[in-house]
Design a protein around this motif. Structure first.
Motif, short mmCIF file in Angstrom:
data_model
loop_
_atom_site.label_atom_id
_atom_site.label_comp_id
_atom_site.label_asym_id
_atom_site.label_seq_id
_atom_site.Cartn_x
_atom_site.Cartn_y
_atom_site.Cartn_z
N ALA A 148 0.84 -1.20 0.00
CA ALA A 148 0.00 0.00 0.00
C ALA A 148 0.87 1.25 0.00
N VAL A 149 0.44 2.25 -0.76
CA VAL A 149 1.12 3.55 -0.77
C VAL A 149 0.24 4.55 -0.04
N GLY B 38 10.02 5.24 3.15
CA GLY B 38 10.36 6.64 2.91
C GLY B 38 9.21 7.39 2.27
N GLU B 39 9.46 7.92 1.08
CA GLU B 39 8.46 8.71 0.38
C GLU B 39 7.23 7.86 0.05
N GLN B 40 6.03 8.40 0.38
CA GLN B 40 4.79 7.69 0.12
C GLN B 40 4.35 7.94 -1.33
N SER B 41 4.98 7.18 -2.24
CA SER B 41 4.71 7.33 -3.66
C SER B 41 5.08 6.02 -4.35
N ALA C 289 7.43 5.66 -6.48
CA ALA C 289 8.89 5.56 -6.42
C ALA C 289 9.34 5.04 -5.06
N GLY C 290 8.68 5.53 -3.99
CA GLY C 290 9.03 5.07 -2.64
C GLY C 290 8.72 3.61 -2.44
N GLU D 275 2.94 5.35 -15.41
CA GLU D 275 3.50 4.02 -15.64
C GLU D 275 4.72 3.74 -14.76
N THR D 276 5.04 4.62 -13.84
CA THR D 276 6.25 4.48 -13.03
C THR D 276 6.29 3.15 -12.31
#
Length: 556
Positions: free
Chosen positions: A365-366, A387-390, A392-393, A421-422
């Protein structure tokens, strides 16, 4: 086992088939001052009869479908003219109780201090209708507490309560001869007259006085003066004359309410965002915890949905994926939004499934709210970005596919039709096969009501919280650009860039991509703004009260 509370015990057999009335004190106005017993009584009510001033305070705790007949005072003139008599509160209460219904009669403050409630209790007693009383915070006690005005001190000051509407000459003489604290219930335009009565009865004109209107609500405002200067203070401040002159106020008279003491004890009106109207471009469901946090800072949140969520145009792909969860097609499922959780949950309920269907599947989950939505569903996420809530994270912490330890190499990714699409590209790079499924579509919401649009464009809001670039684009698209005086707060650099591209000046930037950190950053901004005004000797005002076009420095 603890014995049952006498207020929550079932009615005795003698009352079977009869109605029941609960006379309930709703307090001075802050919904948070309702007692636990009041909330319990409201939840069980068949009929809710409330004073107009507290109807919104109590209605939210009543069950759906509760009857809320409108209170109307009996009009003697209409009786004389032969017009049918309008039903008053006592008639409404008795009629519902005779019909065997559970009635809650809610009054402002405390029922014991409400003369009408006392008369209605006597009417119930005369007919043998069982009733109970749920005390509430009395207005004359609660309002001074929120205004930072203690009524007693360690020396045990005498306290007198006076209703100026019914006080006679003897009453004024008695309180005028006392040196204790006097709490006067009156109206804004009658304060000076009440002060004059006290001076005429012997109180010194330099006796300190505080007057509070809208007590315990975010509309609260308090003035410091003396018995001799209150009329001048109202005139100089252009408080009166006013169409709101009839509004009730609580005036506290006595040395214990000295302005210097209130400056130190005014805990409510000194909240960092006190009285600020804050626009939250999210649905009520999404904004619930954020709005609660803003209220704790003294703000008045106003939710405006900018995005509407609709089912995918072709639901077959989603249906196959959900069936694949049950048949063991996936090793992982990744949720990147609350809406994705909601979409999967709805499909589960459609098929008669529940959280047990996730057995053996790892869940990612993000975002804190997405994780909370899963927990509410009965699923504890196995992976949340450290870390970052994304996206990428999440990829930073996502394990690469290992054919030895991972029996299945496939990930189910339910998400919006406009998602980037990351995450898909990153998972493929880590060796996973991804079923990228459109779980829901996001479309621009309908425009808000005309008065909200006017407030947005005309500077009626003190701040707006932007939680994504799409909320910026959609709000401007459906309601127009926020006014120059409105404080703009953004959740991150990308959102801030979008806001600036739309001609908005960003005042507050969240230190982390979290809605709660964003609200905290806005509160810090409000606190610094308040402290700067006090240090400069200026009155503390809200941004919407400032001169249009006033310049502000950017704050991060």
């Amino acid at each position: 086992m603890n014995p049952a509370s006498p207020t929550t015990s079932p009615l005795s057999p003698a009352f079977a088939g009869h109605g029941h009335v609960t006379f309930l004190g709703a307090g001075p106005g802050d919904p948070g001052l309702l007692t636990l017993r009041a909330v319990e009584a409201l939840a069980g009510a068949d009929v809710l009869i409330a004073e107009p001033e507290v109807l919104e305070v109590v209605r939210g705790h009543a069950r759906a479908g509760v009857s809320t007949p409108e209170l109307t005072v009996v009009d003697e003139a209409s009786t004389t003219a032969g017009v049918p008599v309008l039903r008053d509160a006592a008639n409404l209460v008795m009629e519902a109780a005779r019909g065997g219904r559970r009635v809650v009669r809610a009054v402002t403050g405390d029922p014991g201090l409400d003369g009408n409630a006392g008369a209605e209790m006597l009417a119930c007693a005369a007919e043998g209708i069982p009733f109970e009383v749920v005390p509430g915070v009395a207005t004359a006690v609660g309002v001074p507490a929120y205004a930072g005005v203690p009524l007693r001190d360690a020396q045990g000051t005498d306290v007198r309560f006076v209703d100026a509407r019914t006080a006679d000459e003897r009453c004024w003489t008695e309180v005028g001869a006392s040196d204790g604290t006097v709490v006067v219930s009156t109206s804004l335009d009658s304060v000076a007259a009440a002060a004059g009565e006290l001076v005429a009865a012997g109180r010194k004109p330099d006796t300190p006085l505080t007057v509070t209107i809208g007590g315990t609500t975010t509309r609260q405002r308090t003035w410091n003066a003396t018995l001799g200067t209150i009329a001048q203070v109202f005139k100089q401040g252009k408080v009166l004359p006013s169409p709101e002159g009839h509004r009730p106020v609580i005036a506290v008279v006595g040395e214990r309410s000295a302005p210097a003491q209130r400056d130190q004890l005014s805990w409510f009106e000194s909240k960092p965002l006190f009285g600020w109207r804050v626009l939250v471009p999210r649905t009520k469901e999404q904004a619930a915890s954020l709005s609660d946090q803003l209220r704790s800072y003294g703000a008045v949140p106003h939710e405006v949905p900018t995005i509407a969520v609709e089912p995918p145009r072709t639901p077959q792909q989603m249906e196959r994926a959900v069936k694949g969860l049950v048949t063991g097609r996936y090793e992982w499922i990744a949720f990147t939004s609350v809406n994705a959780v909601k979409a999967v949950r709805e499909k589960f309920e459609e098929y008669g499934l529940d959280a047990r269907a996730f057995a053996g599947i790892k869940v990612a989950a993000v975002g804190e709210q997405t994780a909370a939505a899963l927990v509410d569903f009965g699923v504890k996420p196995d992976l949340v970005p450290s870390g970052e809530q994304s996206a990428a994270g999440l990829l930073e912490d996502w394990p690469p596919y290992d054919p030895v330890f991972d029996p299945i190499d496939r990930v189910f990714l339910p998400r919006a039709d406009i998602a980037t699409e990351t995450l898909v590209a990153g998972l493929i790079e880590l060796g996973w096969e991804v079923d990228d499924v459109t779980a829901y579509r996001t479309v621009r919401a309908s425009p808000p009501p005309a008065d909200t649009r006017e407030a947005i464009k005309g500077g009626g809001f003190d701040a707006v919280l932007f939680t994504s670039s799409s909320t910026v684009r959609n709000l401007v698209g459906i309601a127009g650009k926020p006014h120059n005086v409105t404080v703009i707060a953004c959740i991150g650099p990308a959102t801030a860039k979008t806001a600036e591209e739309h001609g908005l000046r960003v005042d507050v930037l969240s230190p982390e991509p979290s809605v709660h950190k964003l609200a905290e950053a806005l509160a810090d901004f409000g606190l610094r703004r308040r402290e700067a005004a006090l240090e400069a000797g200026d009155p503390v005002t809200r941004p919407s009260e400032r001169r249009p076009g006033a310049r502000r420095r950017r704050t991060t």
